[in-house]
Write a protein that holds these residues in place. Sequence first.
Motif, PDB file in Angstrom:
ATOM      1  N   LEU A  81       0.828  -1.208   0.000  1.00  0.00           N
ATOM      2  CA  LEU A  81       0.000   0.000   0.000  1.00  0.00           C
ATOM      3  C   LEU A  81       0.864   1.260   0.000  1.00  0.00           C
ATOM      4  O   LEU A  81       0.547   2.242  -0.684  1.00  0.00           O
ATOM      5  CB  LEU A  81      -0.946   0.004   1.201  1.00  0.00           C
ATOM      6  CG  LEU A  81      -2.092  -0.993   1.140  1.00  0.00           C
ATOM      7  CD1 LEU A  81      -2.820  -1.054   2.475  1.00  0.00           C
ATOM      8  CD2 LEU A  81      -3.055  -0.642   0.018  1.00  0.00           C
ATOM      9  N   ALA A  82       1.953   1.235   0.742  1.00  0.00           N
ATOM     10  CA  ALA A  82       2.868   2.382   0.768  1.00  0.00           C
ATOM     11  C   ALA A  82       3.462   2.629  -0.617  1.00  0.00           C
ATOM     12  O   ALA A  82       3.541   3.779  -1.073  1.00  0.00           O
ATOM     13  CB  ALA A  82       3.968   2.163   1.795  1.00  0.00           C
ATOM     14  N   LEU A  83       3.864   1.563  -1.292  1.00  0.00           N
ATOM     15  CA  LEU A  83       4.415   1.702  -2.641  1.00  0.00           C
ATOM     16  C   LEU A  83       3.373   2.266  -3.601  1.00  0.00           C
ATOM     17  O   LEU A  83       3.670   3.159  -4.403  1.00  0.00           O
ATOM     18  CB  LEU A  83       4.932   0.356  -3.158  1.00  0.00           C
ATOM     19  CG  LEU A  83       5.460   0.362  -4.596  1.00  0.00           C
ATOM     20  CD1 LEU A  83       6.674   1.277  -4.725  1.00  0.00           C
ATOM     21  CD2 LEU A  83       5.794  -1.041  -5.052  1.00  0.00           C
ATOM     22  N   LEU A  84       2.147   1.761  -3.520  1.00  0.00           N
ATOM     23  CA  LEU A  84       1.077   2.277  -4.379  1.00  0.00           C
ATOM     24  C   LEU A  84       0.874   3.767  -4.136  1.00  0.00           C
ATOM     25  O   LEU A  84       0.668   4.541  -5.073  1.00  0.00           O
ATOM     26  CB  LEU A  84      -0.221   1.504  -4.153  1.00  0.00           C
ATOM     27  CG  LEU A  84      -0.220   0.054  -4.633  1.00  0.00           C
ATOM     28  CD1 LEU A  84      -1.503  -0.644  -4.200  1.00  0.00           C
ATOM     29  CD2 LEU A  84      -0.029  -0.028  -6.132  1.00  0.00           C
ATOM     30  N   GLY A  85       0.951   4.180  -2.876  1.00  0.00           N
ATOM     31  CA  GLY A  85       0.830   5.597  -2.557  1.00  0.00           C
ATOM     32  C   GLY A  85       1.951   6.422  -3.156  1.00  0.00           C
ATOM     33  O   GLY A  85       1.712   7.497  -3.720  1.00  0.00           O
ATOM     34  N   GLU A  86       3.178   5.918  -3.059  1.00  0.00           N
ATOM     35  CA  GLU A  86       4.329   6.616  -3.629  1.00  0.00           C
ATOM     36  C   GLU A  86       4.204   6.772  -5.140  1.00  0.00           C
ATOM     37  O   GLU A  86       4.638   7.771  -5.709  1.00  0.00           O
ATOM     38  CB  GLU A  86       5.619   5.858  -3.315  1.00  0.00           C
ATOM     39  CG  GLU A  86       6.027   5.885  -1.868  1.00  0.00           C
ATOM     40  CD  GLU A  86       7.191   4.953  -1.570  1.00  0.00           C
ATOM     41  OE1 GLU A  86       7.889   4.532  -2.526  1.00  0.00           O
ATOM     42  OE2 GLU A  86       7.394   4.642  -0.384  1.00  0.00           O
ATOM     43  N   LEU A  87       3.609   5.775  -5.781  1.00  0.00           N
ATOM     44  CA  LEU A  87       3.460   5.789  -7.243  1.00  0.00           C
ATOM     45  C   LEU A  87       2.151   6.435  -7.700  1.00  0.00           C
ATOM     46  O   LEU A  87       1.862   6.467  -8.896  1.00  0.00           O
ATOM     47  CB  LEU A  87       3.546   4.357  -7.786  1.00  0.00           C
ATOM     48  CG  LEU A  87       4.876   3.644  -7.547  1.00  0.00           C
ATOM     49  CD1 LEU A  87       4.795   2.190  -7.977  1.00  0.00           C
ATOM     50  CD2 LEU A  87       6.011   4.358  -8.255  1.00  0.00           C
TER      51      LEU A  87
END
Length: 109
Positions: A81-87
Amino acid sequence: MNTIGIKELQTNPGKLSHALLHNEYLLITRRGEPLGVALPFGLPLLENGMKNWVALKAFQAGDISLGQLGKVLGKNKHDTLALLGELNIPFADYDLQEDLQTLEALFNA
């Protein structure tokens, strides 16, 4: 890297199959401008970044779940979820207006 024009690819698709079966990759062009790259799945490039990109695109298209994406990326749910937010890739797809209308209908019932 071998190059093939889109017209040639349309008239002779066997060239694509041949290249992929021989672990080669092709730059596909249209009027001399790059359109994309065709890669065999066994290529190390897939394991070193391309696999993650394809998985992210599949998640965006709704073809795989959040759990499946995390498994491909080797991340837990929180990190995925953190990666999706960053992207800037949304992890939930919903229509706010539809939800508001549903709530209004419930309160007015």
